[in-house]
Design an enzyme around this catalytic site. Sequence first.
Site, PDB file in Angstrom:
ATOM      1  N   ASN A   9       0.848  -1.192   0.000  1.00  0.00           N
ATOM      2  CA  ASN A   9       0.000   0.000   0.000  1.00  0.00           C
ATOM      3  C   ASN A   9       0.876   1.232   0.000  1.00  0.00           C
ATOM      4  O   ASN A   9       1.949   1.214   0.608  1.00  0.00           O
ATOM      5  CB  ASN A   9      -0.854   0.092   1.283  1.00  0.00           C
ATOM      6  CG  ASN A   9      -1.815  -1.071   1.433  1.00  0.00           C
ATOM      7  OD1 ASN A   9      -2.335  -1.580   0.448  1.00  0.00           O
ATOM      8  ND2 ASN A   9      -2.040  -1.479   2.661  1.00  0.00           N
ATOM      9  N   LYS A  38       1.091  -4.402   4.826  1.00  0.00           N
ATOM     10  CA  LYS A  38       1.678  -5.339   5.797  1.00  0.00           C
ATOM     11  C   LYS A  38       2.622  -6.337   5.132  1.00  0.00           C
ATOM     12  O   LYS A  38       3.660  -6.690   5.693  1.00  0.00           O
ATOM     13  CB  LYS A  38       0.578  -6.057   6.564  1.00  0.00           C
ATOM     14  CG  LYS A  38      -0.219  -5.090   7.434  1.00  0.00           C
ATOM     15  CD  LYS A  38      -1.275  -5.767   8.232  1.00  0.00           C
ATOM     16  CE  LYS A  38      -2.282  -4.758   8.804  1.00  0.00           C
ATOM     17  NZ  LYS A  38      -1.691  -3.713   9.659  1.00  0.00           N
ATOM     18  N   THR A 208       1.583 -10.016  20.241  1.00  0.00           N
ATOM     19  CA  THR A 208       2.378  -8.790  20.382  1.00  0.00           C
ATOM     20  C   THR A 208       1.602  -7.822  21.274  1.00  0.00           C
ATOM     21  O   THR A 208       0.416  -7.579  21.058  1.00  0.00           O
ATOM     22  CB  THR A 208       2.713  -8.169  18.999  1.00  0.00           C
ATOM     23  OG1 THR A 208       1.487  -7.930  18.289  1.00  0.00           O
ATOM     24  CG2 THR A 208       3.582  -9.091  18.168  1.00  0.00           C
ATOM     25  N   ASP A 234       6.472   6.759  16.159  1.00  0.00           N
ATOM     26  CA  ASP A 234       5.351   6.294  15.320  1.00  0.00           C
ATOM     27  C   ASP A 234       5.300   4.758  15.402  1.00  0.00           C
ATOM     28  O   ASP A 234       6.272   4.089  15.048  1.00  0.00           O
ATOM     29  CB  ASP A 234       5.604   6.758  13.874  1.00  0.00           C
ATOM     30  CG  ASP A 234       4.523   6.315  12.901  1.00  0.00           C
ATOM     31  OD1 ASP A 234       3.512   5.746  13.342  1.00  0.00           O
ATOM     32  OD2 ASP A 234       4.701   6.545  11.681  1.00  0.00           O
ATOM     33  N   ASP A 240       4.567  -5.497  11.976  1.00  0.00           N
ATOM     34  CA  ASP A 240       5.153  -6.048  10.741  1.00  0.00           C
ATOM     35  C   ASP A 240       6.650  -6.291  10.932  1.00  0.00           C
ATOM     36  O   ASP A 240       7.193  -7.298  10.462  1.00  0.00           O
ATOM     37  CB  ASP A 240       4.934  -5.085   9.573  1.00  0.00           C
ATOM     38  CG  ASP A 240       3.460  -4.857   9.296  1.00  0.00           C
ATOM     39  OD1 ASP A 240       2.666  -5.788   9.539  1.00  0.00           O
ATOM     40  OD2 ASP A 240       3.106  -3.763   8.841  1.00  0.00           O
TER      41      ASP A 240
HETATM   42  O1  RIB Z   1       0.826  -2.506   9.619  1.00  0.00           O
HETATM   43  C1  RIB Z   1       0.953  -1.221   9.091  1.00  0.00           C
HETATM   44  C2  RIB Z   1       0.424  -1.191   7.693  1.00  0.00           C
HETATM   45  O2  RIB Z   1      -0.965  -1.441   7.725  1.00  0.00           O
HETATM   46  C3  RIB Z   1       0.559   0.131   6.991  1.00  0.00           C
HETATM   47  O3  RIB Z   1       1.766   0.237   6.293  1.00  0.00           O
HETATM   48  C4  RIB Z   1      -0.668   0.169   6.093  1.00  0.00           C
HETATM   49  O4  RIB Z   1      -0.388   0.154   4.736  1.00  0.00           O
HETATM   50  C5  RIB Z   1      -1.509  -1.026   6.500  1.00  0.00           C
HETATM   51  O5  RIB Z   1      -1.345  -2.067   5.635  1.00  0.00           O
END
Ligand code: RIB
Length: 289
Positions: A9, A38, A208, A234, A240
């Site tokens: 994304n 993700k 987590t 942030d 991820d």
């Molecule tokens: O886990 C974070 C991600 O969730 C972001 O980068 C966004 O694109 C969504 O997929």
Amino acid sequence: MITVVGSLNMDLVTTTTRDPEMGETIMGVAFDTVPGGKGANQAVAAHRLGGDVQFIGRLGDDVFGREYREILKREGISLQNVKPVTHQKTGIATITVADSNNKIIVVSGANNSLTTSEVNKHRDVIATSDWLVLQLEVPLEANEAALKIAKENGVRVILNPAPFQAFPKEWFDMMTWCTPNETEMVAMQEAYSDPATRKLMQKKCIVTRGAEGVSFLSGGGEDLVAAPAVKVVDTTGAGDTFTGALAVALDEGMTIREACSFAVKAASLSVTKFGAQGGMPTRCEVEGM
Ligand code: RIB
């Protein structure tokens, strides 16, 4: 080799001082366009930590798609299995970051074109992997196809069940580890209530827990791996980073506790910088922590 099948994304991130109320307009502080999704996040996290990573995903043939291809090239991730599709736009996520926490809405676009037949085009890549990493931002059928190939070929699987949607309970048999956050764990407990599935789920879940770290079941009960204290900028992409790092550590033969400790450090470092991929650390940074 670690193969990640999943989403890409473009993240459209607005930083604010607080969330607006329904119907209210407020002034934001900053706006940025950064890579996310993700699947791609987990692939980038694993690759920066020294993993041998292949990524299977779909982008639109548009401005964000072309920009994302350049980003993956710079990261050193092969584009061989990242095909542009012409009938859908690149996936996007609108993200609001307020007080270091985030709210995310994803519009899947081209990620939805990863169907069973598209995944099957990459059968050889999945079949020759040591680990397969999945999330739930591409169609369930894509994950199911990848899981079947993994099962047929003895490939171990990590499923990050995010964003949560109910998947067939038979998937628990096909995965090695599952990495929900606390919210997803609650949703999974509601979705899977029969005792046999519950037992398997609890055995395979590494939960987590943000600043607290992660927990999992070991012989002696619940084991907690604490997270080091860091200055949070942030939190986007922390889960991820954990999942990508976990794959690298397990691929190298670490025990589950050692792997969690490595991955928790990586995730903690990731939240010290802006953007899902912006703070993902290198191997040296994790080892120096
Ligand atoms: O886990 C974070 C991600 O969730 C972001 O980068 C966004 O694109 C969504 O997929």
